[in-house]
Scaffold this active site. Structure first.
Site, PDB file in Angstrom:
ATOM      1  N   THR A 133       0.844  -1.176  -0.109  1.00 35.75           N
ATOM      2  CA  THR A 133      -0.063  -0.009   0.038  1.00 35.75           C
ATOM      3  C   THR A 133       0.856   1.295   0.055  1.00 35.75           C
ATOM      4  O   THR A 133       1.986   1.310   0.374  1.00 35.75           O
ATOM      5  CB  THR A 133      -1.045  -0.053   1.055  1.00 35.75           C
ATOM      6  OG1 THR A 133      -1.449   1.263   1.452  1.00 35.75           O
ATOM      7  CG2 THR A 133      -0.109  -0.463   2.566  1.00 35.75           C
ATOM      8  N   ASP A 134       0.475   2.199  -0.497  1.00 30.81           N
ATOM      9  CA  ASP A 134       0.939   3.931  -0.374  1.00 30.81           C
ATOM     10  C   ASP A 134       0.919   4.188   1.076  1.00 30.81           C
ATOM     11  O   ASP A 134       1.961   5.175   1.323  1.00 30.81           O
ATOM     12  CB  ASP A 134       0.122   4.610  -1.408  1.00 30.81           C
ATOM     13  CG  ASP A 134      -1.294   4.729  -0.906  1.00 30.81           C
ATOM     14  OD1 ASP A 134      -1.673   4.278  -0.166  1.00 30.81           O
ATOM     15  OD2 ASP A 134      -1.748   5.889  -1.583  1.00 30.81           O
ATOM     16  N   GLU A 135       0.066   3.843   1.907  1.00 30.93           N
ATOM     17  CA  GLU A 135       0.191   3.977   3.411  1.00 30.93           C
ATOM     18  C   GLU A 135       1.507   3.983   3.889  1.00 30.93           C
ATOM     19  O   GLU A 135       1.779   4.492   5.165  1.00 30.93           O
ATOM     20  CB  GLU A 135      -0.882   3.477   4.051  1.00 30.93           C
ATOM     21  CG  GLU A 135      -2.219   3.589   3.458  1.00 30.93           C
ATOM     22  CD  GLU A 135      -3.563   3.504   4.334  1.00 30.93           C
ATOM     23  OE1 GLU A 135      -3.321   3.643   5.539  1.00 30.93           O
ATOM     24  OE2 GLU A 135      -4.409   3.115   3.651  1.00 30.93           O
ATOM     25  N   TYR A 159      -1.683  -0.568  10.872  1.00 31.68           N
ATOM     26  CA  TYR A 159      -1.739  -1.290   9.631  1.00 31.68           C
ATOM     27  C   TYR A 159      -0.679  -0.923   8.799  1.00 31.68           C
ATOM     28  O   TYR A 159       0.060  -1.788   8.318  1.00 31.68           O
ATOM     29  CB  TYR A 159      -3.131  -0.756   9.123  1.00 31.68           C
ATOM     30  CG  TYR A 159      -3.033  -1.133   7.520  1.00 31.68           C
ATOM     31  CD1 TYR A 159      -3.115  -2.533   7.115  1.00 31.68           C
ATOM     32  CD2 TYR A 159      -3.355  -0.101   6.497  1.00 31.68           C
ATOM     33  CE1 TYR A 159      -3.134  -2.771   5.729  1.00 31.68           C
ATOM     34  CE2 TYR A 159      -3.113  -0.367   4.989  1.00 31.68           C
ATOM     35  CZ  TYR A 159      -3.313  -1.515   4.764  1.00 31.68           C
ATOM     36  OH  TYR A 159      -3.413  -1.895   3.291  1.00 31.68           O
ATOM     37  N   LYS A 163       2.277  -3.297   7.399  1.00 34.13           N
ATOM     38  CA  LYS A 163       2.606  -3.595   5.943  1.00 34.13           C
ATOM     39  C   LYS A 163       4.028  -3.123   5.753  1.00 34.13           C
ATOM     40  O   LYS A 163       4.784  -3.773   4.542  1.00 34.13           O
ATOM     41  CB  LYS A 163       1.640  -2.599   5.152  1.00 34.13           C
ATOM     42  CG  LYS A 163       0.249  -3.218   5.019  1.00 34.13           C
ATOM     43  CD  LYS A 163      -0.254  -4.695   4.476  1.00 34.13           C
ATOM     44  CE  LYS A 163       0.318  -4.598   3.064  1.00 34.13           C
ATOM     45  NZ  LYS A 163      -0.232  -6.057   2.458  1.00 34.13           N
TER      46      LYS A 163
HETATM   47  N1  LIG Z   1      -7.914  -1.908  -0.370  1.00 39.68           N
HETATM   48  C1  LIG Z   1      -7.093  -1.128  -0.757  1.00 39.68           C
HETATM   49  O1  LIG Z   1      -7.300  -0.001  -0.948  1.00 39.68           O
HETATM   50  C2  LIG Z   1      -5.485  -1.378  -0.646  1.00 39.68           C
HETATM   51  C3  LIG Z   1      -4.701  -0.598  -1.547  1.00 39.68           C
HETATM   52  C4  LIG Z   1      -3.235  -1.096  -1.576  1.00 39.68           C
HETATM   53  C5  LIG Z   1      -2.988  -2.197  -1.141  1.00 39.68           C
HETATM   54  N2  LIG Z   1      -3.847  -3.061  -0.665  1.00 39.68           N
HETATM   55  C6  LIG Z   1      -3.588  -4.278   0.015  1.00 39.68           C
HETATM   56  O2  LIG Z   1      -3.848  -5.374  -0.922  1.00 39.68           O
HETATM   57  C7  LIG Z   1      -4.044  -6.511  -0.200  1.00 39.68           C
HETATM   58  C8  LIG Z   1      -5.598  -6.943  -0.188  1.00 39.68           C
HETATM   59  O3  LIG Z   1      -6.445  -5.928   0.267  1.00 39.68           O
HETATM   60  P1  LIG Z   1      -8.108  -5.982   0.300  1.00 39.68           P
HETATM   61  O4  LIG Z   1      -8.628  -4.587   0.337  1.00 39.68           O
HETATM   62  O5  LIG Z   1      -8.608  -7.084  -0.908  1.00 39.68           O
HETATM   63  O6  LIG Z   1      -8.201  -6.571   1.787  1.00 39.68           O
HETATM   64  P2  LIG Z   1      -9.345  -7.455   2.359  1.00 39.68           P
HETATM   65  O7  LIG Z   1      -9.457  -7.344   3.732  1.00 39.68           O
HETATM   66  O8  LIG Z   1     -10.803  -7.352   1.425  1.00 39.68           O
HETATM   67  O9  LIG Z   1      -9.185  -8.905   2.011  1.00 39.68           O
HETATM   68  C9  LIG Z   1      -7.896  -9.622   2.709  1.00 39.68           C
HETATM   69  C10 LIG Z   1      -8.131 -11.239   2.473  1.00 39.68           C
HETATM   70  O10 LIG Z   1      -7.275 -11.796   3.002  1.00 39.68           O
HETATM   71  C11 LIG Z   1      -7.717 -13.172   3.854  1.00 39.68           C
HETATM   72  N3  LIG Z   1      -6.759 -13.279   5.066  1.00 39.68           N
HETATM   73  C12 LIG Z   1      -6.622 -12.420   6.067  1.00 39.68           C
HETATM   74  N4  LIG Z   1      -5.836 -13.042   7.192  1.00 39.68           N
HETATM   75  C13 LIG Z   1      -5.367 -14.294   6.393  1.00 39.68           C
HETATM   76  C14 LIG Z   1      -4.341 -15.186   6.790  1.00 39.68           C
HETATM   77  N5  LIG Z   1      -3.620 -15.129   7.941  1.00 39.68           N
HETATM   78  N6  LIG Z   1      -4.434 -16.259   6.065  1.00 39.68           N
HETATM   79  C15 LIG Z   1      -4.829 -16.155   4.780  1.00 39.68           C
HETATM   80  N7  LIG Z   1      -5.669 -15.218   4.326  1.00 39.68           N
HETATM   81  C16 LIG Z   1      -6.134 -14.275   5.121  1.00 39.68           C
HETATM   82  C17 LIG Z   1      -8.991 -12.703   4.517  1.00 39.68           C
HETATM   83  O11 LIG Z   1      -9.859 -13.588   4.706  1.00 39.68           O
HETATM   84  C18 LIG Z   1      -9.524 -11.719   3.000  1.00 39.68           C
HETATM   85  O12 LIG Z   1     -10.116 -12.439   1.984  1.00 39.68           O
HETATM   86  C19 LIG Z   1      -3.647  -6.217   1.420  1.00 39.68           C
HETATM   87  O13 LIG Z   1      -2.376  -6.695   1.199  1.00 39.68           O
HETATM   88  C20 LIG Z   1      -3.600  -4.744   1.176  1.00 39.68           C
HETATM   89  O14 LIG Z   1      -2.900  -4.160   2.163  1.00 39.68           O
HETATM   90  C21 LIG Z   1      -5.060  -2.836  -0.496  1.00 39.68           C
END
Ligand SMILES: NC(=O)c1ccc[n+]([C@@H]2O[C@H](COP(=O)([O-])OP(=O)(O)OC[C@H]3O[C@@H](n4cnc5c(N)ncnc54)[C@H](O)[C@@H]3O)[C@@H](O)[C@H]2O)c1
Length: 356
Positions: A133-135, A159, A163
């Site tokens: 993430t950009d965070e 968070y 990350k």
């Molecule tokens: N949502 C955003 O805007 C955003 C932006 C940049 C990066 N990201 C990154 O992208 C990734 C996905 O984000 P998202 O928004 O889809 O998250 P989300 O919370 O919607 O989904 C996370 C998924 O990971 C699974 N999970 C959690 N803990 C687990 C574990 N210990 N073992 C196996 N599975 C596990 C959960 O069941 C869920 O299906 C993350 O790594 C997040 O940091 C998200």
């Protein structure tokens, strides 16, 4: 050939899996713990596809990950699994450390062990894409230049810190052990299948049901927004042509204040539901700011554009229109998520034991 996706029942992961199956014949193994954020209903379209194998499990489970790698022998891992909600990390950071830091560590350790067992050509071709993430870069002042891949890390929430730690581990495993990691740091995603704790789906669903639309502080916090399918396209490119050891920033060049985002959603809902007596924006309600709330994020995505030719296909306006339409067109998905009924999907579709 097969790829392993972690967290593929979450928001971005499920979009990635669905798009992967639409773009490729290559099988995908999907390892997900199904926390509150994991929803197999997101994967309904993939359920009958023999190229999709769902595995219910934790990335922190050493034996499971080891057996999965040995048995499936993937040519790549795309690592989404994480605890992802900043507000939750403020109230309970432990799970963020467990999954984001220790879970990633476990995945990297088992990948390192797996790579020792395979042949030179397979090891050379292997990729570990770490989705971040950009965070991790912290907060920008209004006139500051957007984050680049070389910007210093300065995480402000548990968070973001978790990350950041996982990014450092991914980098170190490449430098120390030669695990071919590639890190992506992306801005805020929005689109179909996003759990309604995040701003855009929360506002859509509250507005539809006439509930207040909470906006932190003065609503002036700025985020860069990217339609989720554009993020998935960037990840496919990084997997195909990204260079191990490199970081790629991914963003939509769409900086908006939170208040502007909420107003844009309201305007689209006014258009879609013109018979309402009041404008949806009248539901906006300012609430106390959260601690450590970063003021501004902005991403410089020039590197991925220059090296891999990636550009977002959607503008913020076109992506938001698609997103609002998706939530209006999928009341069943919404109702199951809001009621918690989506959790019953596992029992219903795979029996009490859960998917294998
Ligand atoms: N949502 C955003 O805007 C955003 C932006 C940049 C990066 N990201 C990154 O992208 C990734 C996905 O984000 P998202 O928004 O889809 O998250 P989300 O919370 O919607 O989904 C996370 C998924 O990971 C699974 N999970 C959690 N803990 C687990 C574990 N210990 N073992 C196996 N599975 C596990 C959960 O069941 C869920 O299906 C993350 O790594 C997040 O940091 C998200």
């Amino acid at each position: 050939m097969t790829i392993l996706v972690t967290g593929g029942a979450g928001f971005i992961g499920s979009n990635f899996v669905l798009e992967w199956l639409a773009h490729s014949d290559e099988p995908v193994v999907n390892l997900d713990k199904l926390t509150y954020a994991g929803n197999l209903e997101n994967l309904r379209a993939a359920q009958v596809n023999p190229a999709h194998l769902f595995v219910h499990g934790d990335i922190g489970d050493r034996t499971l990950v080891q057996q999965l790698l040995d048995k499936q022998a993937p040519r790549a891992i795309v690592h989404f699994a994480a605890e992802s909600h900043v507000d939750r990390s403020i109230h309970g950071p432990r799970e963020f450390i467990d999954t984001n830091v220790l879970g990633t560590f476990n995945l990297l350790e088992e990948t390192r062990a797996f790579l020792r067992k395979i042949g030179d050509a397979a090891r050379e071709a292997f990729r570990f894409v770490h989705v971040s993430t950009d965070e991790v870069y912290g907060s920008l002042a209004p006139g500051d230049a957007p984050f680049r891949e070389t910007s210093p890390y300065s995480p402000n929430s548990p968070y973001a810190a978790s990350k950041a730690a996982s990014d450092h581990l991914a980098r170190a495993y490449r430098e120390t052990y030669g695990v071919p990691t590639i890190i992506t740091n992306c801005s805020n995603n929005y689109g179909p299948y996003q759990f309604p704790e995040k701003l855009i789906p929360l506002v859509i669903l509250n507005a539809i049901s006439g509930k207040p639309l909470p906006v932190y502080g003065d609503g002036g916090n700025v985020r860069d927004w990217l339609f989720v399918q554009d993020h998935c396209a960037a990840l496919r490119l990084v997997l195909a042509r990204g260079r191990p050891g490199e970081t790629y920033n991914v963003g939509g060049a769409s900086e908006r204040t939170n208040l502007d985002v909420v107003k844009a959603v309201c305007a689209l809902l006014d258009e879609a539901k013109p018979n309402r007596k009041k404008d949806h924006a009248e539901l906006i309600s300012f609430v106390a700011d959260r601690p450590g709330h970063d003021r501004r994020y902005a991403i410089d995505a020039a590197k991925i554009s220059r090296e891999l030719g990636w550009r977002p296909a959607e503008s913020f306006e076109s992506g938001l229109r698609k997103t609002v339409a998706w939530y209006l067109d999928n009341p069943e998905w919404v109702a199951h998520v809001v009621s918690g009924a989506y959790r019953g999907w596992i029992d219903k579709n795979y029996g009490k034991r859960g998917p294998a």
